[in-house]
Design a protein around this motif. Structure first.
Motif, PDB file in Angstrom:
ATOM      1  N   LEU A  36       0.887  -0.962  -0.199  1.00 25.44           N
ATOM      2  CA  LEU A  36      -0.018  -0.117   0.059  1.00 25.44           C
ATOM      3  C   LEU A  36       1.007   1.172   0.027  1.00 25.44           C
ATOM      4  CD1 LEU A  36      -3.082   0.875   0.203  1.00 25.44           C
ATOM      5  CD2 LEU A  36      -2.571   1.098   2.657  1.00 25.44           C
TER       6      LEU A  36
ATOM      7  N   GLU B 223       2.552   8.707  -1.462  1.00 22.33           N
ATOM      8  CA  GLU B 223       3.521   9.810  -1.681  1.00 22.33           C
ATOM      9  C   GLU B 223       3.253  10.736  -0.819  1.00 22.33           C
ATOM     10  OE1 GLU B 223       3.048  11.815  -5.472  1.00 22.33           O
ATOM     11  OE2 GLU B 223       5.143  11.549  -6.054  1.00 22.33           O
TER      12      GLU B 223
ATOM     13  N   ILE C 289       6.971   0.102 -12.078  1.00 20.98           N
ATOM     14  CA  ILE C 289       6.919   1.119 -11.321  1.00 20.98           C
ATOM     15  C   ILE C 289       8.235   2.351 -11.556  1.00 20.98           C
ATOM     16  CG2 ILE C 289       6.954   1.886  -8.868  1.00 20.98           C
ATOM     17  CD1 ILE C 289       5.815  -0.383  -8.074  1.00 20.98           C
ATOM     18  N   SER C 290       9.193   1.581 -12.155  1.00 21.21           N
ATOM     19  CA  SER C 290      10.572   2.449 -12.002  1.00 21.21           C
ATOM     20  C   SER C 290      10.640   3.108 -13.397  1.00 21.21           C
ATOM     21  CB  SER C 290      11.886   1.787 -11.704  1.00 21.21           C
ATOM     22  OG  SER C 290      11.708   0.480 -12.236  1.00 21.21           O
TER      23      SER C 290
ATOM     24  N   ILE D  97       9.620   5.557 -15.753  1.00 24.22           N
ATOM     25  CA  ILE D  97       9.265   7.122 -15.424  1.00 24.22           C
ATOM     26  C   ILE D  97       7.988   7.375 -16.122  1.00 24.22           C
ATOM     27  CG2 ILE D  97      10.623   8.190 -17.519  1.00 24.22           C
ATOM     28  CD1 ILE D  97       9.872   9.719 -14.117  1.00 24.22           C
TER      29      ILE D  97
ATOM     30  N   ALA E 189       5.735   5.770 -13.628  1.00 18.97           N
ATOM     31  CA  ALA E 189       5.863   6.589 -12.491  1.00 18.97           C
ATOM     32  C   ALA E 189       5.089   7.806 -12.453  1.00 18.97           C
ATOM     33  CB  ALA E 189       7.082   6.783 -11.933  1.00 18.97           C
ATOM     34  N   SER E 190       5.351   8.628 -13.539  1.00 18.58           N
ATOM     35  CA  SER E 190       4.577  10.011 -13.517  1.00 18.58           C
ATOM     36  C   SER E 190       3.108   9.663 -13.351  1.00 18.58           C
ATOM     37  CB  SER E 190       5.227  10.581 -14.864  1.00 18.58           C
ATOM     38  OG  SER E 190       6.440  10.735 -14.992  1.00 18.58           O
TER      39      SER E 190
ATOM     40  N   ILE F   4       1.188   7.526 -12.361  1.00 18.37           N
ATOM     41  CA  ILE F   4       0.851   6.963 -11.018  1.00 18.37           C
ATOM     42  C   ILE F   4       0.956   8.324  -9.799  1.00 18.37           C
ATOM     43  CG2 ILE F   4       1.607   5.635  -8.843  1.00 18.37           C
ATOM     44  CD1 ILE F   4      -0.179   4.236 -11.111  1.00 18.37           C
ATOM     45  N   ALA F   5       2.002   9.127 -10.128  1.00 16.39           N
ATOM     46  CA  ALA F   5       2.300  10.155  -9.274  1.00 16.39           C
ATOM     47  C   ALA F   5       0.995  11.199  -9.448  1.00 16.39           C
ATOM     48  CB  ALA F   5       3.502  10.837  -9.426  1.00 16.39           C
TER      49      ALA F   5
ATOM     50  N   ASN G 254      -2.284   9.374  -7.935  1.00 14.05           N
ATOM     51  CA  ASN G 254      -2.368   9.266  -6.680  1.00 14.05           C
ATOM     52  C   ASN G 254      -2.577  10.698  -6.110  1.00 14.05           C
ATOM     53  OD1 ASN G 254      -1.241   8.050  -4.045  1.00 14.05           O
ATOM     54  ND2 ASN G 254       0.358   9.697  -4.141  1.00 14.05           N
TER      55      ASN G 254
ATOM     56  N   ILE H  81      -4.223   4.529  -2.790  1.00  9.99           N
ATOM     57  CA  ILE H  81      -3.910   3.739  -3.972  1.00  9.99           C
ATOM     58  C   ILE H  81      -3.149   2.416  -3.383  1.00  9.99           C
ATOM     59  CG2 ILE H  81      -2.450   3.512  -6.001  1.00  9.99           C
ATOM     60  CD1 ILE H  81      -4.435   5.686  -6.173  1.00  9.99           C
ATOM     61  N   LEU H  82      -3.688   1.422  -4.074  1.00 12.08           N
ATOM     62  CA  LEU H  82      -2.949   0.103  -3.582  1.00 12.08           C
ATOM     63  C   LEU H  82      -2.360  -0.213  -5.001  1.00 12.08           C
ATOM     64  CD1 LEU H  82      -2.676  -2.407  -1.693  1.00 12.08           C
ATOM     65  CD2 LEU H  82      -4.657  -3.137  -2.788  1.00 12.08           C
ATOM     66  N   LEU H  83      -1.100  -0.156  -5.190  1.00 10.31           N
ATOM     67  CA  LEU H  83      -0.285  -0.260  -6.267  1.00 10.31           C
ATOM     68  C   LEU H  83       0.309  -1.608  -6.600  1.00 10.31           C
ATOM     69  CD1 LEU H  83       0.947   1.570  -8.812  1.00 10.31           C
ATOM     70  CD2 LEU H  83       2.827   1.996  -7.189  1.00 10.31           C
ATOM     71  N   SER H  84       0.296  -2.261  -7.553  1.00  6.79           N
ATOM     72  CA  SER H  84       1.115  -3.359  -7.987  1.00  6.79           C
ATOM     73  C   SER H  84       1.838  -3.169  -9.323  1.00  6.79           C
ATOM     74  CB  SER H  84       0.302  -4.792  -8.039  1.00  6.79           C
ATOM     75  OG  SER H  84      -0.008  -4.901  -6.773  1.00  6.79           O
ATOM     76  N   GLU H  85       3.112  -3.955  -9.266  1.00  9.85           N
ATOM     77  CA  GLU H  85       3.914  -3.640 -10.510  1.00  9.85           C
ATOM     78  C   GLU H  85       3.495  -5.249 -11.061  1.00  9.85           C
ATOM     79  OE1 GLU H  85       8.194  -3.780  -9.854  1.00  9.85           O
ATOM     80  OE2 GLU H  85       8.330  -2.241 -11.461  1.00  9.85           O
TER      81      GLU H  85
END
Lengths: 227, 227
Positions: free
Chosen positions: A72, A75, B48-49, B51, B54-55, B57-58, B61, B71-75
């Motif tokens: 979970l 940011e 996730i890594s 960009i 990642a952007s 998701i940012a 979020n 947010i429950l995030l999974s890769e």
């Protein structure tokens, strides 16, 4: 479903087939309430799109997943007050462990974390008074080591471009103090009150060159993104 | 706590003080079970890594947080089979909505997502048969537009460096077909079976230059990281 031995193999097969066809998914909330294990791990990082935190989360996620946990993720930004609110919502989900970035948390955040009986890991810094477990490095020693390296490489003048977070400031300050001490020259500085970005790096360098007349030396940046 | 009007103001104050001092945090699992709202939103991204994800998701979020959601995030990686397992665990947490990357999901994943009565948003591609909502762009049209641009800029020779995911392959194929059609030249290719990385970009270019003797043209890369 929780006691499959109570029904015949044929019935169980029919149940599983029905589950498959309808797309039924068990309710993990009920399971977590009953078992006191949520199989959730909370991870709080200041910035998701910053590559240093994103890479850390990617590895962390992979390791946790291999053990059946879900992440979970939040940011938090760089403000301990904002972080406190996130810690409260995370803990309300009853995670099995918490990963925090840094060692500076509000008093109430520390109280909440001390009250829950789960592993709390602080990373990205070191502390003699961790909440539970701390894995990291010294920002002061990192700044000093960079200053020593610059002096020993023969640089006589130095400047800093630094982001606005507390860890960046500690690295920058340690660099400046050590460099000034060993070289006898004052270190110029361009500091921002925002997170590190390519744009801040550019504008920091032009401030140093154009406004402060910095030249012929080494520039210490508080993060890769600025450099 | 859920009916504060039943106790006196003084008692309520004492309760709140006790909560503050002990660091008590209410149990959101019980609340979610009772209210059928978890205030969780699931987000599944391949990496996730990287960009671009990642952007995304940012920002996602930030918007979700402003509305009180976590947010429950999974890769997931790029394999629909792996994604299916993630979808099942995510749905077992009873999220209030799901964000998925791409439009290619396993049949069982589609069944599970159709069975839950929550918004499901597919991004990063377009489809005429979305599960629920789809917001994205056409990879084929993107590849063709890049080819048109290259031809119109006067390039007569082209090559591709491409990552191993299905969307990258569609962009690359559309670029090659359109470029070959308009220029009459065969497009060279260095394709990888892995996600895009700086290292793959370097080795792709050297394959083109050294092994395939490519020169004097434009190179189409399936992602920023390769370029």
């Amino acid at each position: 479903l929780s006691e499959p031995s109570k029904v015949s193999a044929a019935t169980l097969r029919r149940i599983h087939e029905a589950i498959r066809v309808t797309g039924f998914v068990p309710n993990a909330l009920a399971g977590a309430l009953a078992s006191q294990r949520s199989m959730l791990v909370s991870a709080l990082v200041p910035s998701i799109s910053n590559i240093v935190y994103a890479s850390m989360i990617a590895s962390f996620n992979e390791r946790m997943r291999a053990r059946g946990y879900q992440i979970l993720l939040s940011e938090t930004g760089f403000d301990p007050g904002d972080e406190e609110a996130f810690i409260a919502t995370h803990l309300s989900r009853r995670p099995d462990a918490v990963l925090l970035t840094g060692i500076h948390h509000s008093a109430q955040a520390r109280r909440m974390l001390l009250a829950v009986d789960i592993p709390v890991v602080e990373v990205w810094d070191i502390s003699t008074t961790p909440i539970d477990i701390c894995v990291g490095f010294s920002h002061v020693e990192a700044g000093r080591a960079a200053a020593d390296f610059a002096v020993e490489a023969g640089y006589r003048r130095a400047a800093c471009v630094s982001a606005g977070d507390e860890r960046a400031r500690r690295r920058q300050q340690a660099f400046s103090e050590r460099f000034e001490e060993r070289s006898g020259h004052v270190v110029s500085a361009a500091a921002f009150n925002e997170p590190a970005s390519l744009a801040n790096g550019r504008s920091g360098l032009s401030r140093l060159l154009e406004e402060q007349g910095f030249e012929g030396g080494v520039v210490f940046c508080s993060a890769d993104l600025l450099a």
